[in-house]
Design a protein around this motif. Structure first.
Motif, PDB file in Angstrom:
ATOM      1  N   SER A 166       0.865  -1.172   0.000  1.00 48.50           N
ATOM      2  CA  SER A 166       0.000   0.000   0.000  1.00 48.50           C
ATOM      3  C   SER A 166       0.903   1.224   0.000  1.00 48.50           C
ATOM      4  O   SER A 166       2.116   1.115  -0.227  1.00 48.50           O
ATOM      5  CB  SER A 166      -0.903   0.001   1.247  1.00 48.50           C
ATOM      6  OG  SER A 166      -0.130   0.235   2.413  1.00 48.50           O
ATOM      7  N   GLU A 167       0.327   2.397   0.297  1.00 48.65           N
ATOM      8  CA  GLU A 167       1.172   3.591   0.424  1.00 48.65           C
ATOM      9  C   GLU A 167       2.193   3.441   1.549  1.00 48.65           C
ATOM     10  O   GLU A 167       3.222   4.097   1.556  1.00 48.65           O
ATOM     11  CB  GLU A 167       0.306   4.822   0.709  1.00 48.65           C
ATOM     12  CG  GLU A 167      -0.687   5.162  -0.386  1.00 48.65           C
ATOM     13  CD  GLU A 167      -2.072   4.640  -0.065  1.00 48.65           C
ATOM     14  OE1 GLU A 167      -2.163   3.584   0.619  1.00 48.65           O
ATOM     15  OE2 GLU A 167      -3.058   5.259  -0.492  1.00 48.65           O
ATOM     16  N   ARG A 168       1.913   2.548   2.510  1.00 48.22           N
ATOM     17  CA  ARG A 168       2.769   2.404   3.691  1.00 48.22           C
ATOM     18  C   ARG A 168       3.844   1.318   3.538  1.00 48.22           C
ATOM     19  O   ARG A 168       4.659   1.136   4.435  1.00 48.22           O
ATOM     20  CB  ARG A 168       1.908   2.087   4.909  1.00 48.22           C
ATOM     21  CG  ARG A 168       0.810   3.107   5.202  1.00 48.22           C
ATOM     22  CD  ARG A 168       1.363   4.459   5.605  1.00 48.22           C
ATOM     23  NE  ARG A 168       0.315   5.395   6.005  1.00 48.22           N
ATOM     24  CZ  ARG A 168      -0.045   5.609   7.264  1.00 48.22           C
ATOM     25  NH1 ARG A 168       0.544   4.957   8.243  1.00 48.22           N
ATOM     26  NH2 ARG A 168      -0.994   6.474   7.557  1.00 48.22           N
ATOM     27  N   CYS A 169       3.840   0.578   2.432  1.00 46.09           N
ATOM     28  CA  CYS A 169       4.870  -0.432   2.198  1.00 46.09           C
ATOM     29  C   CYS A 169       4.910  -0.767   0.712  1.00 46.09           C
ATOM     30  O   CYS A 169       3.884  -1.122   0.128  1.00 46.09           O
ATOM     31  CB  CYS A 169       4.594  -1.705   3.007  1.00 46.09           C
ATOM     32  SG  CYS A 169       5.853  -2.987   2.799  1.00 46.09           S
ATOM     33  N   ASP A 170       6.104  -0.650   0.110  1.00 47.83           N
ATOM     34  CA  ASP A 170       6.273  -1.028  -1.286  1.00 47.83           C
ATOM     35  C   ASP A 170       7.105  -2.301  -1.372  1.00 47.83           C
ATOM     36  O   ASP A 170       7.532  -2.859  -0.358  1.00 47.83           O
ATOM     37  CB  ASP A 170       6.899   0.114  -2.086  1.00 47.83           C
ATOM     38  CG  ASP A 170       8.210   0.631  -1.498  1.00 47.83           C
ATOM     39  OD1 ASP A 170       8.877  -0.114  -0.739  1.00 47.83           O
ATOM     40  OD2 ASP A 170       8.581   1.784  -1.796  1.00 47.83           O
ATOM     41  N   MET A 171       7.344  -2.788  -2.598  1.00 48.87           N
ATOM     42  CA  MET A 171       8.079  -4.046  -2.762  1.00 48.87           C
ATOM     43  C   MET A 171       9.506  -3.925  -2.242  1.00 48.87           C
ATOM     44  O   MET A 171      10.049  -4.886  -1.674  1.00 48.87           O
ATOM     45  CB  MET A 171       8.079  -4.488  -4.213  1.00 48.87           C
ATOM     46  CG  MET A 171       6.857  -5.296  -4.615  1.00 48.87           C
ATOM     47  SD  MET A 171       6.587  -6.814  -3.625  1.00 48.87           S
ATOM     48  CE  MET A 171       8.091  -7.728  -3.946  1.00 48.87           C
ATOM     49  N   ALA A 172      10.130  -2.762  -2.418  1.00 47.47           N
ATOM     50  CA  ALA A 172      11.489  -2.587  -1.887  1.00 47.47           C
ATOM     51  C   ALA A 172      11.462  -2.695  -0.364  1.00 47.47           C
ATOM     52  O   ALA A 172      12.363  -3.293   0.243  1.00 47.47           O
ATOM     53  CB  ALA A 172      12.056  -1.237  -2.326  1.00 47.47           C
ATOM     54  N   GLY A 173      10.442  -2.133   0.258  1.00 46.12           N
ATOM     55  CA  GLY A 173      10.298  -2.260   1.702  1.00 46.12           C
ATOM     56  C   GLY A 173      10.044  -3.686   2.128  1.00 46.12           C
ATOM     57  O   GLY A 173      10.569  -4.153   3.147  1.00 46.12           O
ATOM     58  N   ALA A 174       9.228  -4.410   1.356  1.00 45.70           N
ATOM     59  CA  ALA A 174       8.959  -5.814   1.672  1.00 45.70           C
ATOM     60  C   ALA A 174      10.243  -6.631   1.616  1.00 45.70           C
ATOM     61  O   ALA A 174      10.494  -7.474   2.486  1.00 45.70           O
ATOM     62  CB  ALA A 174       7.922  -6.369   0.702  1.00 45.70           C
ATOM     63  N   ARG A 175      11.062  -6.399   0.604  1.00 48.04           N
ATOM     64  CA  ARG A 175      12.330  -7.143   0.496  1.00 48.04           C
ATOM     65  C   ARG A 175      13.256  -6.802   1.658  1.00 48.04           C
ATOM     66  O   ARG A 175      13.932  -7.690   2.217  1.00 48.04           O
ATOM     67  CB  ARG A 175      13.003  -6.833  -0.847  1.00 48.04           C
ATOM     68  CG  ARG A 175      12.313  -7.490  -2.044  1.00 48.04           C
ATOM     69  CD  ARG A 175      13.149  -7.363  -3.306  1.00 48.04           C
ATOM     70  NE  ARG A 175      13.178  -5.986  -3.794  1.00 48.04           N
ATOM     71  CZ  ARG A 175      12.323  -5.481  -4.674  1.00 48.04           C
ATOM     72  NH1 ARG A 175      11.357  -6.258  -5.173  1.00 48.04           N
ATOM     73  NH2 ARG A 175      12.411  -4.232  -5.077  1.00 48.04           N
ATOM     74  N   ALA A 176      13.298  -5.523   2.034  1.00 46.85           N
ATOM     75  CA  ALA A 176      14.158  -5.118   3.150  1.00 46.85           C
ATOM     76  C   ALA A 176      13.696  -5.755   4.457  1.00 46.85           C
ATOM     77  O   ALA A 176      14.520  -6.199   5.272  1.00 46.85           O
ATOM     78  CB  ALA A 176      14.178  -3.595   3.266  1.00 46.85           C
ATOM     79  N   MET A 177      12.390  -5.825   4.676  1.00 46.50           N
ATOM     80  CA  MET A 177      11.882  -6.440   5.903  1.00 46.50           C
ATOM     81  C   MET A 177      12.075  -7.953   5.893  1.00 46.50           C
ATOM     82  O   MET A 177      12.360  -8.554   6.935  1.00 46.50           O
ATOM     83  CB  MET A 177      10.410  -6.078   6.100  1.00 46.50           C
ATOM     84  CG  MET A 177      10.187  -4.606   6.426  1.00 46.50           C
ATOM     85  SD  MET A 177       8.504  -4.222   6.994  1.00 46.50           S
ATOM     86  CE  MET A 177       7.544  -4.594   5.529  1.00 46.50           C
ATOM     87  N   HIS A 178      11.924  -8.580   4.746  1.00 47.52           N
ATOM     88  CA  HIS A 178      12.175 -10.020   4.630  1.00 47.52           C
ATOM     89  C   HIS A 178      13.581 -10.346   5.127  1.00 47.52           C
ATOM     90  O   HIS A 178      13.777 -11.288   5.900  1.00 47.52           O
ATOM     91  CB  HIS A 178      12.013 -10.439   3.161  1.00 47.52           C
ATOM     92  CG  HIS A 178      12.322 -11.870   2.873  1.00 47.52           C
ATOM     93  ND1 HIS A 178      11.402 -12.883   3.021  1.00 47.52           N
ATOM     94  CD2 HIS A 178      13.469 -12.463   2.440  1.00 47.52           C
ATOM     95  CE1 HIS A 178      11.959 -14.041   2.690  1.00 47.52           C
ATOM     96  NE2 HIS A 178      13.209 -13.809   2.340  1.00 47.52           N
TER      97      HIS A 178
END
Length: 305
Positions: A166-178
């Protein structure tokens, strides 16, 4: 592995054996008390659960927050950090600070009013200097958005993340959190246009059951796949129950689920009985004043693993 395919997710999920030593629930939790509680207009731009026309009572919010801390102590140790008048709506620390065993993760918030929260040196020092946790700081990464356990729901036993985009998480953020959480599998999916965080449409209860608001997902097949992963041990919410924050719940022990009084009241008798069949007792705390800020009980709780 990171996937956006429900079928690939299920295929990978069934191949994962649970971590033998992993804890399903946190060993402690932390809160941040409200200080001069107010609603941030900037956050309201993409949080449809907020209504900035409402008046708020800072003392009532503080009293409800104190009662929350006292109630949660029944399940695990609770630490409350003082609020900061410079960030008057900063009562949802799980978006900014989260942990994995031996690690403190600091998120990259979308809005500047929330980015200031990541600068708190006392919370960083508590985990780094006192507990000896390594720090993984995403807050300075300008090429991603990652609002931690607001956007990412984690099955700690299996090392699986459920990340709503969403506006609060993008794919780059998802990869970083993974990577930051050391996950083995992350299932990424788009939230419905009206949603800002995954934790208002999905809760995992001690890694063995789920609460799901299907209308919060752009693709209903995503919600169905998550339920299937848990043997269809799922409480399915109506849109009205979702708006009452019934999915913004958390388990801090193997036998309890905590939510606000308003969320609990929205559940049907059948849903309550189903939770009891899953061996979960409902704990409820009055949070109507805090909920004016667009989040509820789960948003207030930072887990310590």
């Amino acid at each position: 592995m990171i996937t956006q395919s429900p079928s690939e997710f299920l295929e990978a999920y069934v191949a994962l054996a649970p971590h033998p030593a992993a804890a399903a629930t946190a060993r402690a939790a932390f809160l941040v008390a409200p200080a001069e509680f107010a609603l941030a207009a900037e956050s309201a731009r993409d949080n449809r659960y907020m209504d900035t026309s409402l008046a708020v009572d800072p003392l009532k919010a503080l009293a409800q927050h104190g009662a929350l801390a006292q109630a949660l102590r029944a399940d695990c140790p609770i630490i409350t950090f003082p609020g900061d008048p410079a960030t008057p709506d900063a009562i949802f620390p799980n978006n900014v600070f989260a942990t994995a065993p031996g690690r403190l993760i600091i998120g990259r918030m979308r809005h500047a009013v929330r980015q200031r929260e990541a600068e708190r040196t006392d919370i960083r020092a508590f985990f780094g200097d006192l507990l000896g946790y390594d720090e993984i700081d995403l807050s300075a990464c300008t090429d991603l958005v990652a609002e931690l356990t607001g956007s990412l729901i984690i099955d700690r036993v299996r090392g699986v993340g459920y990340c709503g985009l969403s506006e609060r998480c993008d794919m780059a953020g998802a990869r970083a959190m993974h990577q930051a959480f050391g996950l083995r599998l992350t299932f990424c999916f788009e939230l419905a246009d009206s949603e800002y965080h995954t934790n208002v449409v999905l809760a995992l209860l001690a890694s063995r059951a789920a609460i799901i608001a299907v209308d919060g997902f752009r693709d209903p097949a995503v919600a169905a796949a998550i339920a299937q992963a848990y043997g269809n041990r799922a409480i399915w919410l109506t849109p009205a129950q979702k708006r009452a924050f019934a999915a913004n719940a958390i388990s801090l022990s193997d036998r309890s689920v905590w939510m606000s009084v308003g969320a609990a009241a929205a559940l049907t008798t059948e849903q309550r009985e189903t939770l009891a069949d899953y061996d979960f007792a409902i704990g409820a705390v009055e949070l109507d004043e805090i909920e004016k800020a667009g989040g509820s009980l789960r948003c207030c709780v930072g887990e310590i693993y």
